[in-house]
Design a protein around this motif. Structure first.
Motif, PDB file in Angstrom:
ATOM      1  N   UNK A 177       0.625 -12.534 -14.526  1.00  0.00           N
ATOM      2  CA  UNK A 177       2.133 -12.560 -14.313  1.00  0.00           C
ATOM      3  C   UNK A 177       2.477 -11.238 -13.301  1.00  0.00           C
ATOM      4  N   UNK A 178       2.222 -10.204 -13.403  1.00  0.00           N
ATOM      5  CA  UNK A 178       2.559  -9.061 -12.724  1.00  0.00           C
ATOM      6  C   UNK A 178       1.959  -9.325 -11.169  1.00  0.00           C
ATOM      7  N   UNK A 179       0.862  -9.902 -11.298  1.00  0.00           N
ATOM      8  CA  UNK A 179      -0.073 -10.112  -9.825  1.00  0.00           C
ATOM      9  C   UNK A 179       0.948 -11.178  -9.044  1.00  0.00           C
ATOM     10  N   UNK A 180       1.275 -12.087  -9.919  1.00  0.00           N
ATOM     11  CA  UNK A 180       2.088 -13.085  -9.126  1.00  0.00           C
ATOM     12  C   UNK A 180       3.490 -12.558  -8.683  1.00  0.00           C
ATOM     13  N   UNK A 181       4.148 -11.725  -9.420  1.00  0.00           N
ATOM     14  CA  UNK A 181       5.484 -11.182  -9.133  1.00  0.00           C
ATOM     15  C   UNK A 181       5.400 -10.264  -8.029  1.00  0.00           C
ATOM     16  N   UNK A 182       4.337  -9.394  -7.827  1.00  0.00           N
ATOM     17  CA  UNK A 182       4.041  -8.544  -6.636  1.00  0.00           C
ATOM     18  C   UNK A 182       3.777  -9.369  -5.312  1.00  0.00           C
ATOM     19  N   UNK A 183       3.103 -10.388  -5.597  1.00  0.00           N
ATOM     20  CA  UNK A 183       2.609 -11.228  -4.524  1.00  0.00           C
ATOM     21  C   UNK A 183       3.847 -11.978  -3.801  1.00  0.00           C
ATOM     22  N   UNK A 184       4.930 -12.161  -4.687  1.00  0.00           N
ATOM     23  CA  UNK A 184       6.186 -12.694  -4.051  1.00  0.00           C
ATOM     24  C   UNK A 184       6.997 -12.014  -3.329  1.00  0.00           C
ATOM     25  N   UNK A 204       6.859  -9.615   4.081  1.00  0.00           N
ATOM     26  CA  UNK A 204       5.802  -9.978   4.993  1.00  0.00           C
ATOM     27  C   UNK A 204       4.739  -8.931   5.038  1.00  0.00           C
ATOM     28  N   UNK A 205       4.208  -8.383   4.097  1.00  0.00           N
ATOM     29  CA  UNK A 205       3.299  -7.217   3.826  1.00  0.00           C
ATOM     30  C   UNK A 205       2.455  -7.369   2.812  1.00  0.00           C
ATOM     31  N   UNK A 206       1.316  -7.061   3.091  1.00  0.00           N
ATOM     32  CA  UNK A 206       0.495  -6.794   1.750  1.00  0.00           C
ATOM     33  C   UNK A 206      -0.044  -5.653   1.506  1.00  0.00           C
ATOM     34  N   UNK A 207       0.189  -5.139   0.581  1.00  0.00           N
ATOM     35  CA  UNK A 207      -0.118  -3.687   0.176  1.00  0.00           C
ATOM     36  C   UNK A 207      -1.579  -3.479  -0.015  1.00  0.00           C
ATOM     37  N   UNK A 208      -2.235  -2.531   0.499  1.00  0.00           N
ATOM     38  CA  UNK A 208      -3.584  -2.244   0.055  1.00  0.00           C
ATOM     39  C   UNK A 208      -3.793  -1.515  -1.170  1.00  0.00           C
ATOM     40  N   UNK A 209      -2.851  -0.697  -1.596  1.00  0.00           N
ATOM     41  CA  UNK A 209      -2.512  -0.084  -2.814  1.00  0.00           C
ATOM     42  C   UNK A 209      -1.446  -0.695  -3.709  1.00  0.00           C
ATOM     43  N   UNK A 268       6.202   1.196   0.547  1.00  0.00           N
ATOM     44  CA  UNK A 268       5.992   0.357   1.959  1.00  0.00           C
ATOM     45  C   UNK A 268       5.481   1.646   3.062  1.00  0.00           C
ATOM     46  N   UNK A 269       6.322   2.703   3.122  1.00  0.00           N
ATOM     47  CA  UNK A 269       5.853   3.943   3.853  1.00  0.00           C
ATOM     48  C   UNK A 269       4.608   4.447   3.571  1.00  0.00           C
ATOM     49  N   UNK A 270       4.481   4.603   2.318  1.00  0.00           N
ATOM     50  CA  UNK A 270       3.219   5.458   1.893  1.00  0.00           C
ATOM     51  C   UNK A 270       2.064   4.511   2.045  1.00  0.00           C
ATOM     52  N   UNK A 271       2.038   3.359   2.131  1.00  0.00           N
ATOM     53  CA  UNK A 271       0.923   2.372   1.862  1.00  0.00           C
ATOM     54  C   UNK A 271       0.549   1.918   3.434  1.00  0.00           C
ATOM     55  N   UNK A 272       1.603   1.620   4.167  1.00  0.00           N
ATOM     56  CA  UNK A 272       1.321   0.958   5.367  1.00  0.00           C
ATOM     57  C   UNK A 272       1.759   1.910   6.808  1.00  0.00           C
ATOM     58  N   UNK A 273       2.550   3.151   6.507  1.00  0.00           N
ATOM     59  CA  UNK A 273       3.092   3.946   7.552  1.00  0.00           C
ATOM     60  C   UNK A 273       4.660   3.627   8.071  1.00  0.00           C
ATOM     61  N   UNK A 274       4.862   4.315   8.992  1.00  0.00           N
ATOM     62  CA  UNK A 274       6.198   4.402   9.663  1.00  0.00           C
ATOM     63  C   UNK A 274       6.402   3.163  10.141  1.00  0.00           C
TER      64      UNK A 274
END
Length: 232
Positions: free
Chosen positions: A4-11, A17-22, A130-136
């Motif tokens: 359920x959490x995986x789905x929530x984060x995917x939404x 329009x960004x997929x988290x590496x972490x 978002x900044x910590x995962x993907x940069x400025x």
């Protein structure tokens, strides 16, 4: 993480329009302290703290580029209108962050998913994650996509409806509505000047002047809103 959490984060990832590496960073951004009190883990307070600074920086950059001839005071006013709790909560609601928040049972029952303060905090925490995962540049893109449309709104740029903003803040902070009172009207009919006072309860919150009573009320509302921003 459960399904359920995986789905929530995917939404959320789809909306920005960004997929988290972490993905744990995104999970942390959506975790309120009341959930941590019951289940452990990290809450979003440290990310909210950092996200506030990230948002101020990126909006300042956006406004400098968009309005190169504007003075500091005008840029500060526009930025303040963009980052206040009401505005951030509205953007968070558009992203449906409330549905994704992880809350303690008491906060859940108390309507925490719809509280402006929680939504605004989650929005700032999301930007930090978002900044910590993907940069400025990743954070900049999202800020530009969300805030640039607002810069074409005349009521925001040139004094968004101050009476509406004051009403929202007064209801949120004091649970009462402002009351306007005509103090004075001077000058000939073709060049009248109206002075209006605005009260919350018995307390005078601001005074405004204008060529019409409506203009004077808007001016008074702006003064009262600045006072409430300082209080909040």
């Amino acid at each position: 993480m459960n399904e359920k959490l995986d789905h929530t984060l995917a939404v959320i990832e789809t909306r920005i329009k960004y997929r988290f590496r972490n993905p744990e960073l995104l999970e942390e951004a959506l975790t309120h302290r009341t959930y941590v009190n019951e289940a452990g883990g990290k809450d979003n307070q440290r990310l909210e703290f950092f996200g506030d600074a990230v948002l101020d920086f990126l909006l300042s950059d956006l406004l400098l580029r968009r309005f190169p001839d504007s003075r500091e005071g005008e840029l500060t006013r526009i930025r303040a209108a963009l980052v206040d709790e009401v505005s951030l909560a509205r953007l968070a609601a558009e992203l449906d962050l409330g549905t994704s928040l992880r809350l303690g049972r008491g906060e859940e029952k108390g309507g925490g998913r719809h509280k402006r303060s929680l939504l605004a905090d989650a929005f700032e925490a999301l930007l930090a994650a978002l900044y910590l995962d993907g940069g400025i540049e990743s954070a900049r893109r999202v800020v530009h996509e969300l805030f640039e449309p607002l810069l074409d709104t005349p009521e925001l740029l040139f004094g968004r409806d101050a009476k509406t903003e004051l009403q929202e803040r007064a209801r949120l902070l004091h649970r009462e509505l402002p009351r306007y009172q005509l103090k004075d009207a001077t000058g000939p009919d073709h060049d009248r000047r109206f002075t209006v006072e605005v009260y919350l309860g018995a307390e005078l919150m601001g005074e405004g002047v204008g060529r019409t009573k409506k203009e004077a009320e808007q001016d008074a509302a702006r003064a009262a809103t600045l006072l409430l921003r300082g209080e909040h």
